[in-house]
Design a protein around this motif. Structure first.
Motif: not given
Length: 82
Positions: A6-27
């Motif tokens: 579960r910890f690894g899956f949560a880490g992968l989920t957070v790492a995968g969402s970072l580009p989306l967060v960066a793009i929304s922050l840029l917009i």
């Protein structure tokens, strides 16, 4: 073992969402910059645009005319029912 999965899956989920967060922050930053810089450019065009906006805001709803028209519609409806 399941806890680590579960910890690894949560880490992968957070790492995968970072580009989306960066793009929304840029917009969001670009939107703030546009809104911050837009009023000086509008002011440089002269007051014609501002006067038009004020006139449009005053006449947008024309409450006096709309209330009178609404009362006429109500009166016509009442006359039809009688």
């Amino acid at each position: 073992m399941f806890r680590w999965f579960r910890f690894g899956f949560a880490g992968l989920t957070v790492a995968g969402s970072l580009p989306l967060v960066a793009i929304s922050l840029l917009i969001a930053c670009l939107g703030v910059v546009v809104v911050a810089l837009l009023p000086p450019f509008v002011a440089r065009r002269g007051t014609g645009g501002i006067e038009f906006q004020k006139q449009w805001a005053e006449e947008e709803f024309r409450f006096e005319d709309s209330i009178r028209s609404y009362e006429d519609v109500i009166d016509a409806h009442v006359r039809k029912r009688l």
